[in-house]
Structure formats: C-alpha cells, structure tokens
Design a protein around this motif. Structure first.
Motif, PDB file in Angstrom:
ATOM      1  N   TYR A  57       0.763  -1.492   0.068  1.00 43.10           N
ATOM      2  CA  TYR A  57       0.122  -0.054  -0.067  1.00 43.10           C
ATOM      3  C   TYR A  57       0.790   1.248  -0.004  1.00 43.10           C
ATOM      4  CZ  TYR A  57      -3.860  -2.996   0.972  1.00 43.10           C
ATOM      5  OH  TYR A  57      -5.005  -4.090   0.926  1.00 43.10           O
ATOM      6  N   GLY A  58       1.894   1.271  -0.512  1.00 38.57           N
ATOM      7  CA  GLY A  58       2.911   2.507  -0.574  1.00 38.57           C
ATOM      8  C   GLY A  58       3.526   2.841   0.610  1.00 38.57           C
ATOM      9  N   ASP A  59       3.147   2.098   1.798  1.00 39.80           N
ATOM     10  CA  ASP A  59       3.523   2.585   3.099  1.00 39.80           C
ATOM     11  C   ASP A  59       3.068   3.910   3.449  1.00 39.80           C
ATOM     12  OD1 ASP A  59       5.066   0.180   3.660  1.00 39.80           O
ATOM     13  OD2 ASP A  59       6.911   1.087   3.262  1.00 39.80           O
ATOM     14  N   TYR A  60       1.866   4.251   2.846  1.00 38.83           N
ATOM     15  CA  TYR A  60       1.215   5.425   3.020  1.00 38.83           C
ATOM     16  C   TYR A  60       0.804   5.953   4.407  1.00 38.83           C
ATOM     17  CZ  TYR A  60       1.389   6.023  -2.061  1.00 38.83           C
ATOM     18  OH  TYR A  60       1.744   6.088  -3.369  1.00 38.83           O
ATOM     19  N   SER A  63       4.129   1.425   7.765  1.00 38.45           N
ATOM     20  CA  SER A  63       4.619   0.173   7.010  1.00 38.45           C
ATOM     21  C   SER A  63       3.937  -1.053   7.673  1.00 38.45           C
ATOM     22  CB  SER A  63       6.223   0.240   7.125  1.00 38.45           C
ATOM     23  OG  SER A  63       7.018   1.096   6.682  1.00 38.45           O
TER      24      SER A  63
END
Length: 226
Positions: A57-60, A63
C-alpha cells in the motif's frame, strides 16, 4: 510427507513476491501458490506461508499497517495459530508486527536513510524450525533493503524476547538503529519468524552467496522429521 506445499502472499506494492516464490520453489520444491491479499481464504493443506518484502500500500499510513488489515491476514493469523510456519521478510516482518503475530514495531532507520547492502548477521537461536540449519553464533551474510527496519520494543518486551530465546538473528554491525541490534524475532511457539534481511536473495552462488539457503532447506527437513 506429501509434496511440500506453500503460499506466497502478494499485497499491492509487494516487490519481492516473485523472488520469494522462486527461492521456495528452488530450495523446497513442491507447489508454490501465489495468493492475493484480497482473498478471504488460504489454499488447503499448506506447509508454509511467506509474506514477502516490498512497500505494501505504498507504506502511506505506516509500514505494514494497511496490509495487516487485508482480508487474507485473518486466515494467516489463524494458520499460524494452528502451527503452520510463517515467514515475514522486510515488509512482511512489518506486517507480522502490525497484525500482532510478533511483538514490537519497525521504525524509520536511524539517520533516516534507506539501507541497501549486504550485512553480517549472527545466528542467536538455532533451535527453531527456521534456524536449525545454522550453528549458534554462526555469522552469515544476507542483504537488506529497507527504510523502516529499526526494530523497537519496550525494555520489558526485549528482555522477554532475549530470555525466551526468541531473538533469531542479530546484526553483527550497526545497520539501522534496531534495539539490541535485533534483525529477526520468533513468536512464542517458534513457528513465526520475522526478519528484515532477505534470505531469498542469497540462496545460490550466482547471488553472491548462499547463506540464506539453509533457512529454506531446514523448513522441509524439519517438517519431514516432525
């Protein structure tokens, strides 16, 4: 024992899932199933589950935090509770802590830098299903590639992990600021291992070394003799 049967979970943003699948297939043999994070159930009769590296999930948010809430993770948690071996590498380690399968958290690296290089590890516990192919105190070389690999837990938790022999690997050098230079930890039952270094990237001489191979070899050996 019938043919080894394993699953590699893919989350949006995973980038080492194919590497992991190839390593498991080459070393362990048998059938390697690719499972999408949105699936609600795991395939039947699994001997091993791997959560690979990447940036789920892009580490949005944080993490591993969003991946830990993916539908498949409830099935992974239940499988781990039944004793199925589960390995989380890099982002997979982060997912294991976020899902509660392992204690602690992975923070930003000290110095705020992305670390991508081979590192020396010391094998702290060689009594687990994952580590019995090594000698206690053995030094091995495995690559890392992470920005959030700084392992953190409170002092009480760290003392418990040390006392129960649940520190599987320790950095032999300072890499990312991890508490007590911890690179990999086990759950209380010993069937879940989270580690930041990538053993799947070190399984044959063409990779520059094969120090990661024993981890996968012993999975098969341990399950056959169990």
């Amino acid at each position: 024992m019938s043919a080894f049967r394993s699953a590699v979970i893919t989350f949006p943003g995973s980038n080492c899932d194919r590497d992991m699948a190839v390593a498991v297939e080459q070393v362990c043999g048998g059938e390697v199933l690719r499972v999408w994070h949105g699936d609600a159930a795991l395939p039947d009769r699994l001997d091993f589950i791997a959560l690979p590296g990447g940036f789920s999930y892009g580490d949005y948010l944080r993490s591993g935090a969003m991946a830990a809430r993916s539908p498949i993770m409830q099935a992974v948690v239940e499988a781990a509770g039944r004793g199925v071996p589960v390995l989380g590498v890099c982002n997979g380690f982060q997912v294991l802590t976020e899902s509660g399968l392992l204690p602690g958290a992975l923070l930003r690296n000290a110095g705020m830098n992305f670390v991508c290089r081979e590192v020396a590890l010391t094998v702290e516990n060689n009594q687990s299903l994952f580590t019995a192919g090594y000698s206690a105190g053995q030094q091995i070389t495995i690559p890392v590639a992470h920005h959030d690999g700084n392992y953190f837990a409170d002092a009480e938790t760290l003392d418990r992990l040390e006392g129960e022999g649940r520190v599987a690997f320790r950095y032999a050098e300072q890499v990312n600021g991890s508490a007590r230079q911890i690179a990999g930890v086990l759950n209380a039952a010993g069937n879940v291992l989270g580690m930041m270094p990538h053993p799947e990237r070190m399984i044959e001489p063409a990779h520059g070394g094969s120090d990661g191979r024993a981890l996968f070899e012993n999975l098969v050996r341990g399950l056959v003799t169990a």
